[in-house]
Design an enzyme around this catalytic site. Structure first.
Site, mmCIF file in Angstrom:
data_model
loop_
_atom_site.group_PDB
_atom_site.id
_atom_site.type_symbol
_atom_site.label_atom_id
_atom_site.label_comp_id
_atom_site.label_asym_id
_atom_site.label_seq_id
_atom_site.Cartn_x
_atom_site.Cartn_y
_atom_site.Cartn_z
ATOM 1 C CD GLN A 4 -51.088 2.234 -78.850
ATOM 2 O OE1 GLN A 4 -50.489 2.959 -79.640
ATOM 3 N NE2 GLN A 4 -50.499 1.196 -78.266
ATOM 4 C CG HIS A 61 -46.993 2.531 -82.191
ATOM 5 N ND1 HIS A 61 -45.835 1.858 -82.516
ATOM 6 C CD2 HIS A 61 -47.500 1.897 -81.090
ATOM 7 C CE1 HIS A 61 -45.652 0.872 -81.658
ATOM 8 N NE2 HIS A 61 -46.658 0.875 -80.776
ATOM 9 C CD GLU A 94 -34.723 5.675 -77.003
ATOM 10 O OE1 GLU A 94 -34.149 4.693 -77.526
ATOM 11 O OE2 GLU A 94 -34.872 6.771 -77.588
ATOM 12 C CE1 TYR A 149 -32.624 12.593 -79.760
ATOM 13 C CE2 TYR A 149 -33.455 13.388 -81.860
ATOM 14 C CZ TYR A 149 -32.820 13.626 -80.653
ATOM 15 O OH TYR A 149 -32.367 14.892 -80.358
ATOM 16 C CE1 TYR A 181 -44.386 -4.847 -76.035
ATOM 17 C CE2 TYR A 181 -44.678 -4.525 -78.401
ATOM 18 C CZ TYR A 181 -44.639 -4.016 -77.117
ATOM 19 O OH TYR A 181 -44.844 -2.675 -76.921
#
Length: 376
Positions: A90, A152, A246, A256, A267
């Site tokens: 990513q 991430h 979310e 949060y 997973y």
């Protein structure tokens, strides 16, 4: 030609189909029939788009290229001056944002996975846009933890109404427990001045156990962010694990929840939290089970879709869709799934163009800049 006439001509060019080989695709919606038009293609995993005042668009490609898409859809060559990026998984070149005073100072901000000794980490740099690229590039922020990983990174960039910059940061996957502590930038949204300094009114300034840049915490991987057009508050969307994406009203100093509580599971199917809520945890405004792989966020304020004004729009990567969230104040009262029958591509970014249309970036090897418009 006057400045107003020039702007009108550029917006007219932007409104024309740019790629003759890609026919517009039409589908039904609550606003009547809408169509998806290809503005530009041939982008390699594009991640972020920012519209320039003259109608052109800056687009990032994850392998490390920044390009200009002309108003007629012509794709320019890679611009010079982009920092080196850590590619893979990513990681790579991520978001792009213009300075609030861009017309005067020409400053452009980039977030990216920065290569470092022993790994990488999310960073933000800014430079002055010229015809050749970016000049005088300076790194103004670095996530404080270096990880040898590919996951991430975050990372959306949003300026608040006072000109401070929000930067969304992921938990880097392997370090997710640190999203619940304030002594690092892992799993946080941070807020900085345009030069990278810490605003004096950040919620944790002066605390010995906290990084002063931190705005909010307990985030997994925020890849959508926008200011609410009425309140000016920051809203974000983030990836859950397996389930539990979310939409959050992301306020100063709040927790949060990740990974203490979540609506998702591992997973593997293993439980992460016995309950999706807990005291002291800010619940999401809306969540998705199963996940849509949320990325990109806007609140629509344009005139092209008058019945959609005030709605939030969220892109879906795995779900290959655009979600419209009808709002009543800070509540989601209805979700409409759009374009799922015509896209067949991962939606990475969602933006409202200067012409009032909705624009999408598709996260593909042959990625595209798409325009969503009424079919009539």
């Amino acid at each position: 030609m006057t400045r107003a006439a020039t702007a009108a001509a550029l917006l007219l060019a932007l409104a024309q189909p740019a790629c003759a080989g890609d026919q517009p695709r039409t589908t039904d919606s609550s606003h009547g029939k809408v169509r998806v038009v290809t503005v530009a293609k041939g982008l390699e995993h594009p991640w972020g788009v920012a519209f320039l005042p003259d109608g052109r668009a800056l687009v990032t490609e994850r392998p490390g290229r920044l390009r200009i898409v002309a108003a007629d859809g012509t794709l320019g060559g890679p611009l010079a001056g982009v920092p080196a990026v850590s590619t893979g998984g990513q990681g790579g070149l991520l978001d792009v944002q213009l300075d609030p005073d861009f017309a005067a100072n020409r400053l452009v901000y980039l977030s990216y996975a920065e290569p470092r000794a022993g790994g990488n980490g999310t960073a933000v740099a800014r430079g002055t846009l010229t015809e050749r690229g970016l000049d005088d590039v300076q790194v103004i922020f670095r996530q404080d933890v270096t990880i040898d990983g590919r996951h991430h990174f975050g990372s959306r960039l949003v300026f608040d109404r006072s000109g401070r910059l929000f930067v969304t940061l992921g938990d880097r996957n392997s370090e997710r427990a640190r999203a619940q502590t304030l002594d690092s930038h892992i799993g946080k949204v941070v807020r900085i001045e345009r030069d990278g300094k810490v605003p004096a009114d950040n919620p944790f300034v002066g605390r010995a156990d906290a990084k002063p840049e931190v705005w909010s915490y307990g985030h997994r991987n925020v890849q959508g962010a926008a200011l609410h057009p009425v309140t000016g508050e920051l809203w974000t969307n983030e990836h859950g694990p397996r389930g539990g994406d979310e939409l959050n009203r992301t306020l100063a100093g709040l927790n949060y929840g990740w990974p203490k509580v979540t609506y998702g599971v591992e997973y593997s199917g293993k439980t992460i939290s016995e309950s999706p809520t807990a005291p002291g945890i800010e619940p999401p405004v809306h969540y998705w089970v199963p996940s849509i792989a949320a990325s990109g966020l806007i609140f629509y304020t344009g005139e092209r879709f008058p019945r959609w004004q005030g709605s939030a729009f969220v892109g879906g990567l795995a779900s290959q869709q655009l979600s419209r969230l009808e709002m009543d104040g800070n509540r989601v009262v209805r979700e409409e799934v759009l374009l799922k029958d015509v896209l067949n591509q991962r939606v990475r970014d969602v933006e409202q163009g200067p012409d009032g249309f909705i624009y999408l970036l598709t996260d593909e090897g042959n990625g595209k800049l798409l325009r969503v418009e009424p079919a009539s």
